[in-house]
Design an enzyme around this catalytic site. Structure first.
Site, PDB file in Angstrom:
ATOM      1  N   GLU A 250       0.905  -1.093   0.051  1.00  0.00           N
ATOM      2  CA  GLU A 250      -0.180  -0.036  -0.029  1.00  0.00           C
ATOM      3  C   GLU A 250       0.960   1.319  -0.117  1.00  0.00           C
ATOM      4  O   GLU A 250       2.064   1.119   0.711  1.00  0.00           O
ATOM      5  CB  GLU A 250      -0.868  -0.117   1.391  1.00  0.00           C
ATOM      6  CG  GLU A 250      -1.747   1.071   1.390  1.00  0.00           C
ATOM      7  CD  GLU A 250      -2.306   1.184   2.844  1.00  0.00           C
ATOM      8  OE1 GLU A 250      -3.392   1.705   2.986  1.00  0.00           O
ATOM      9  OE2 GLU A 250      -1.489   0.574   3.893  1.00  0.00           O
TER      10      GLU A 250
ATOM     11  N   LYS B  59      -9.609   0.726  -1.789  1.00  0.00           N
ATOM     12  CA  LYS B  59      -9.794   0.117  -0.583  1.00  0.00           C
ATOM     13  C   LYS B  59     -11.476   0.571  -0.177  1.00  0.00           C
ATOM     14  O   LYS B  59     -11.811   1.686  -0.093  1.00  0.00           O
ATOM     15  CB  LYS B  59      -8.823   0.759   0.509  1.00  0.00           C
ATOM     16  CG  LYS B  59      -8.677   0.448   1.818  1.00  0.00           C
ATOM     17  CD  LYS B  59      -7.818   1.259   2.770  1.00  0.00           C
ATOM     18  CE  LYS B  59      -7.631   0.923   3.977  1.00  0.00           C
ATOM     19  NZ  LYS B  59      -6.466   1.414   4.542  1.00  0.00           N
TER      20      LYS B  59
ATOM     21  N   CYS C 125      -4.362  -3.318   4.020  1.00  0.00           N
ATOM     22  CA  CYS C 125      -3.968  -2.898   5.382  1.00  0.00           C
ATOM     23  C   CYS C 125      -5.041  -3.071   6.369  1.00  0.00           C
ATOM     24  O   CYS C 125      -5.176  -4.204   6.858  1.00  0.00           O
ATOM     25  CB  CYS C 125      -3.519  -1.553   5.433  1.00  0.00           C
ATOM     26  SG  CYS C 125      -2.581  -0.798   6.697  1.00  0.00           S
TER      27      CYS C 125
END
Length: 586
Positions: A344, A404, A455
């Site tokens: 990321e 995301k 994440c």
């Protein structure tokens, strides 16, 4: 002359003799601090069970101590003691959140999240008066965890008990019922250990006196079946007691009732036996062959919040590591990877809007000759930023994206910005909020279906499960932990990925900008791992799998059943309280 006995309201009467103690005043005052201190200690011991320490086995004793702290307390006391336990647990666990922004955000987050533990404490205090209370209490804990994972701002599941069990005996249960069942087993075992110890103590006291006994300097002892005492005499049996086979005192023969003994034994044995029985579900065989995967850790020039100011250097670092890997492949020092995974934020420069960034990425991808997943910040002309993973093919460029879906509040976007600014000016470092995507992320990389959870998303059950139910044979969790320094955060997050590997029986690859990057097999074993804040490359052959575990297939059902168990216990406790009050007023 006959005496009239009034049934005692279980909701108002504490269990332990310390509440009616006849000890000298100074000793009594000291004893009043025993439970608050124990509540704090139970939370701290629970924290010690989390990574990077391999002390998973401390979690059941932590719950045993919490059980002693809460059993039979009034509801208000249960809430307060639960809050202390929450602070003892979450303050040290989440200290990394203040790594670069100071103590206010850390303290605020821990204080708010501890309210969920306080609510669990209230519920556990309520159900602790019931037969088979360890089962209800463990269900209440999972109910509170489920609420914490959903509200506010989409929830914050960090610190779920399951995430501290990556090395533990109970890990296999993740494949059966996911993180809720794994956490339930740990809590149940702990409460069962306390109940077994309590009953053993009561039995010794009964054996020594030939019947119900009191300890020196105290009044009535704990009733071994879980019903609180009244004053010096045991409370009478109520209709509920007759129905359940429990009573307010030891049996007339002086023996500990059999029902509570069975409940305590099962509370310990069921989780252990279940974990052993679930071991065959933990399988790392290659159902669909294997894939050779490379994880790139380019590193960052400096630690701290100015990570985004270093974005060209970060991009260049990851491109350089990729070119070095290509050289190693050419020289036969490393195998040719089937695909490559960057972390990321490995390109915080939007490659769609900046040709120079696109050229750097394209050159590196062409050099390695394999599909590469790039973590980028995409900045549309209008609207919110996107935290995007881009599938970059050699010779073709970007061919697919994943935005995301669960962006981090107060990190990637700022709720209530004017209010928050009063307490911390660092909110303005996030000058433009990120927005969430709405597509499930699964890339086809050289014929391998790779599920994407960026994440923070690894903490959410649904975010990982969705990728597997949509065909993922392998999972990747690209992450950026550079802003959290050398704290425990990255190890806590790595443990989540290990639990996810077992939960869904998939290999998990975790590329991180600054470490710790890792490659995890479907049985949770870490087969390759980097150090923090060093450039590195991991290359491993991993098994590909397509079968689904019971946890994957059932989704939220185990959590719903455990929540129903908690609700049943809370409802039963409320009903007993109402009946007791009615009887008292008649």
């Amino acid at each position: 002359m006959s005496a009239t006995t009034t049934p005692v309201d279980a909701s108002d009467t504490p269990v332990d003799a310390s509440e009616t103690d006849t000890a000298p005043a100074p000793a009594h005052r000291l004893r009043r601090f025993a439970r608050p201190a124990a509540a704090l200690l139970s939370g701290f011991v629970l924290y010690l069970s989390f990574p990077p320490r391999p002390l998973w086995w401390l979690a059941p004793p932590a719950f045993a101590l919490l059980g002693w702290t809460l059993r039979g307390r009034r509801l208000r006391a249960g809430f307060g003691l639960g809050y202390l336990a929450g602070l003892g647990f979450l303050l040290p666990l989440l200290v990394w959140t203040g790594e670069e922004v100071g103590p206010v955000p850390w303290l605020a987050l821990a204080a708010v999240e501890a309210l969920f533990v306080a609510a669990a404490g209230l519920g556990i205090a309520a159900v602790s008066r019931l037969p088979w209370w360890p089962f209800f209490a463990a269900g209440v804990w999972i109910l509170a965890e489920g609420a914490r994972a959903r509200v506010p701002f989409g929830g914050f599941p960090w610190g779920k008990i399951a995430f501290g069990q990556a090395d533990g005996l109970f890990l296999s249960l993740a494949a059966v019922g996911g993180t809720p069942l794994l956490g339930f087993a740990v809590a149940l075992c702990g409460f069962g250990l306390y109940e077994a110890a309590r009953l053993a103590r009561a039995r010794r006291a009964l054996g020594a006196s030939g019947g119900p006994a009191t300890a020196p300097g105290s009044s009535t002892p704990d009733a071994p079946d879980g019903t609180p005492p009244a004053t010096d005499a045991a409370p009478p049996r109520t209709a509920t007691d007759v129905e359940t086979g429990t009573g307010g005192a030891p049996s007339r023969t002086g023996a500990v009732p059999r029902g509570p003994l069975v409940a305590a034994a099962l509370a310990v044995l069921v989780p252990v036996t279940g974990a052993l029985a679930a071991l065959p579900l933990v399988d790392d065989s290659a159902e669909d062959g294997t894939a050779t995967v490379a994880a790139i850790q380019g590193n960052v020039p400096r630690l701290g919040l100015d990570f985004n100011a270093q974005r060209r250097a970060v991009l260049d670092n990851h491109a350089a590591r990729t070119r070095e890997l290509a050289q190693a492949v050419e020289e036969k020092r490393e195998p040719q990877p089937d695909f490559v995974l960057w972390p990321e934020n490995s390109s915080d420069i939007d490659p769609y809007a900046n040709a120079d960034a696109a050229d750097v990425i394209d050159e590196a991808v062409r050099a390695i000759g394999a599909p590469t997943v790039i973590g980028a910040v995409v900045a549309p002309e209008t609207g919110k930023l996107r935290n995007t993973l881009i599938q970059w093919e050699p010779g073709r460029g970007p061919v697919a994206t994943y935005d995301k879906r669960h962006v981090q509040p107060f990190g990637e976007y700022i709720p209530m910005r004017p209010l928050v600014r009063i307490f911390n000016s660092n909110v303005d470092r996030v000058s433009r909020d990120f927005g969430p995507g709405n597509k499930i992320g699964v890339f086809d990389l050289a014929g391998t279906k790779v599920g994407l959870a960026t994440c923070y998303e690894a903490a959410f059950d649904w975010a990982v499960r969705d990728t597997v139910t949509h065909g993922a044979q392998l999972i990747t969790v690209p992450s950026n932990n550079a802003t959290f320094g050398r704290s425990e955060m990255t190890y806590q997050q790595l443990a989540m990925s290990r639990v996810r590997a077992v939960e869904h029986s998939r290999a998990v690859v975790v590329p991180v900008t600054s470490g710790v990057s890792a490659i995890i097999r479907p049985d949770g074993e870490v087969v390759a791992q980097t150090r923090m804040f060093t450039p590195d490359v991991l290359v491993e052959e991993v098994p590909l799998r397509s079968s689904q575990t019971p946890a994957t297939r059932m989704g939220t059902l185990p959590e719903a059943l455990l929540a129903a168990l908690a609700a049943a216990g809370l409802g039963w406790s409320a009903l007993r309280s109402v009946r007791a009050r009615r009887t008292r007023t008649e």
